[in-house]
Design a protein around this motif. Structure first.
Motif, mmCIF file in Angstrom:
data_model
loop_
_atom_site.group_PDB
_atom_site.id
_atom_site.type_symbol
_atom_site.label_atom_id
_atom_site.label_comp_id
_atom_site.label_asym_id
_atom_site.label_seq_id
_atom_site.Cartn_x
_atom_site.Cartn_y
_atom_site.Cartn_z
ATOM 1 N N GLY A 170 0.775 -1.233 0.000
ATOM 2 C CA GLY A 170 0.000 0.000 0.000
ATOM 3 C C GLY A 170 0.805 1.281 0.000
ATOM 4 O O GLY A 170 0.227 2.371 0.155
ATOM 5 N N ARG A 171 2.102 1.204 -0.217
ATOM 6 C CA ARG A 171 2.938 2.413 -0.258
ATOM 7 C C ARG A 171 3.081 2.860 -1.718
ATOM 8 O O ARG A 171 4.142 2.782 -2.332
ATOM 9 C CB ARG A 171 4.288 2.125 0.391
ATOM 10 N N PHE A 172 1.972 3.309 -2.261
ATOM 11 C CA PHE A 172 1.894 3.566 -3.693
ATOM 12 C C PHE A 172 2.799 4.707 -4.142
ATOM 13 O O PHE A 172 3.424 4.623 -5.202
ATOM 14 C CB PHE A 172 0.440 3.843 -4.087
ATOM 15 N N GLU A 173 2.865 5.781 -3.373
ATOM 16 C CA GLU A 173 3.705 6.911 -3.772
ATOM 17 C C GLU A 173 5.178 6.510 -3.810
ATOM 18 O O GLU A 173 5.925 6.927 -4.708
ATOM 19 C CB GLU A 173 3.495 8.093 -2.832
ATOM 20 N N SER A 174 5.600 5.705 -2.853
ATOM 21 C CA SER A 174 6.989 5.235 -2.839
ATOM 22 C C SER A 174 7.259 4.336 -4.043
ATOM 23 O O SER A 174 8.323 4.413 -4.664
ATOM 24 C CB SER A 174 7.282 4.492 -1.538
ATOM 25 N N ALA A 175 6.297 3.482 -4.360
ATOM 26 C CA ALA A 175 6.454 2.609 -5.523
ATOM 27 C C ALA A 175 6.555 3.435 -6.803
ATOM 28 O O ALA A 175 7.388 3.159 -7.678
ATOM 29 C CB ALA A 175 5.279 1.640 -5.604
ATOM 30 N N PHE B 39 -5.739 1.715 2.592
ATOM 31 C CA PHE B 39 -5.254 0.415 2.147
ATOM 32 C C PHE B 39 -5.278 -0.596 3.298
ATOM 33 O O PHE B 39 -4.785 -0.317 4.397
ATOM 34 C CB PHE B 39 -3.825 0.545 1.595
ATOM 35 N N SER B 40 -5.876 -1.752 3.030
ATOM 36 C CA SER B 40 -5.878 -2.894 3.946
ATOM 37 C C SER B 40 -6.623 -2.635 5.251
ATOM 38 O O SER B 40 -6.514 -3.414 6.186
ATOM 39 C CB SER B 40 -4.433 -3.335 4.257
ATOM 40 N N ASP B 41 -7.407 -1.564 5.313
ATOM 41 C CA ASP B 41 -8.166 -1.230 6.522
ATOM 42 C C ASP B 41 -9.649 -1.423 6.230
ATOM 43 O O ASP B 41 -10.247 -0.666 5.465
ATOM 44 C CB ASP B 41 -7.879 0.215 6.938
ATOM 45 N N TRP B 42 -10.230 -2.447 6.850
ATOM 46 C CA TRP B 42 -11.632 -2.774 6.604
ATOM 47 C C TRP B 42 -12.572 -2.146 7.634
ATOM 48 O O TRP B 42 -13.796 -2.295 7.527
ATOM 49 C CB TRP B 42 -11.824 -4.290 6.609
#
Length: 416
Positions: free
Chosen positions: A46-51, A395-398
């Motif tokens: 979920g670290r999209f900006e870093s990716a 991200f990944s938080d339901w």
């Protein structure tokens, strides 16, 4: 190190994988393979900006390499930055116009953007990759048009990917039959009875040898074939139906339950033999314990529609969760139970397509980097008019998803 890190990423052991990749980059800071793996790991966590930053560096270091452009566009598409993704594909596609990986990824962005006709045409590039069809492409069903005469022609419609895809695209069987074609479905056993009841299916087969045909069409090519017609979205919902006798049996068994009946599906099929599917499932599924707040809803009763190993979590639900799924051996059995429930709450798996195709109200709990078919920024879908999409905001938080689902169910109970 990269090979070991790849396996660790696939297993979801991200901290260990990242440590290996960082150590490798200390020794070889410009290794493109390692940097690509790092971007994959960052995306998976979920670290999209870093990716995106890693991919931008790869693009700058070799402007003639289309792959980092494509990977960067995939990340942008995943997080809903559709125009930015489209701009990158405008650069990448001319660099490798014949590469099916690039063209298939491009098609997914177009479809998620709602550019359906172009997206479906581009999606045919998947045939350049293994695992989609072994049938001759020169006999692939052409686009439906006034000049195409299908009367009396045998069209073989074939299983291609998951059960959800088949359930979604069965909507095209009725308009295909209306062309005069003799529609022969060659699919999977668990869907055979459902396929047999679809209007226009002349014959349904699973297993065996290839039957005779004039044209063939994998299920996922049906929307491409109809994209320029009034049937671009296929038959209206409901286009699926449950077995009447089975449905009546469940009606009688459930008749004493006067509460608002909710079917629950909290996990997809992990398919460990398919790495890509396994990684997607890790993001789309949630533990049943996360749905604990739903147990507090007054006036609702809950029914498990969950199959396979995740069903072992049923004791984790704090309220009563009725489980008839051991008696449901095929999708046909599940459909008969489903039609006796008031609404279905599910993650993005085949259950939403079954319920949606049956015309049942569906609340779909969706991940933040959602599948293309649910478009972007919408809580409804043209595929299933009675579906409400509740998507993660983090991200990944339901947690916020479950709270919103709880409110929707409470409103539905109150409206009874």
């Amino acid at each position: 190190m990269d090979a070991e890190a790849t396996v660790l990423i696939q297993l979801g052991r991200f901290d260990e994988a990242e440590l290996l990749l960082r150590q490798s980059l200390q020794q070889h800071p410009n290794n493109r393979g390692t940097l690509n793996l790092l971007a994959l790991l960052l995306t998976e966590t979920g670290r999209f900006e870093s990716a995106l930053s890693v991919m931008a560096g790869l693009c700058e270091s070799d402007p003639d390499d289309w792959e980092p452009l494509c990977n960067m566009a995939c990340i942008l598409s995943n997080v809903g930055r559709m125009e930015e993704a489209a701009n990158l594909y405008r650069k990448a596609v001319p660099m490798a116009p014949g590469d099916p990986r690039l063209r298939l990824n491009h098609s997914i962005t177009m479809l998620k953007s709602g550019r359906m006709a172009q997206g479906w045409a581009e999606h045919e590039w998947r045939f350049g990759l293994p695992g989609h069809t072994s049938m001759p492409l020169d006999r692939l069903l052409p686009n439906i048009s006034p000049s195409l005469d299908l009367k009396g022609k045998r069209v073989l419609v074939t299983q291609e990917e998951g059960l959800g895809d088949t359930l979604m695209y069965l909507r095209y069987i009725p308009p295909l039959a209306r062309t005069g074609a003799i529609v022969h479905i060659w699919g999977t056993e668990t869907l055979a009875a459902i396929c047999e009841r679809v209007t226009g299916a002349a014959e349904v087969q699973f297993g065996g040898t290839t039957p005779e045909y004039d044209y063939h069409c994998p299920f996922i090519s049906l929307p491409r074939a109809f994209s320029g017609t009034p049937d671009a979205m296929g038959a209206p919902v409901p286009y699926l139906s449950a077995d009447r006798q089975k449905a009546e049996m469940w009606r009688q068994r459930l008749q004493d339950d006067r509460k608002f009946r909710v079917g629950l599906v909290w996990a997809g099929a992990a398919r460990p033999e398919d790495t890509a599917a396994l990684m997607v499932d890790r993001q789309r599924s949630l533990p049943l314990s996360a749905l604990a707040p739903l147990a507090d809803i007054e006036g609702a009763s809950f029914y498990s529609l969950q199959k396979d190993r995740p069903a072992e979590q049923i004791p984790d639900f704090p309220g009563e969760l009725i489980n008839f799924m051991p008696e449901c051996h095929t999708m046909d059995d599940t459909a008969a139970l489903m039609v006796n429930l008031d609404t279905i709450v599910s993650v993005d798996t085949s259950a939403v397509h079954l319920a949606g195709g049956l015309g049942k109200p569906v609340i779909m709990m969706d991940r933040v980097n959602n599948c293309w078919r649910w478009l972007h920024g919408r809580d409804d879908t043209p595929w299933y008019p009675q579906m409400t999409i509740v998507r993660q905001t983090r991200f990944s938080d339901w947690s916020d998803v479950v709270e919103r689902v709880k409110q929707l169910l409470e409103d539905a109970v109150a409206a009874q």
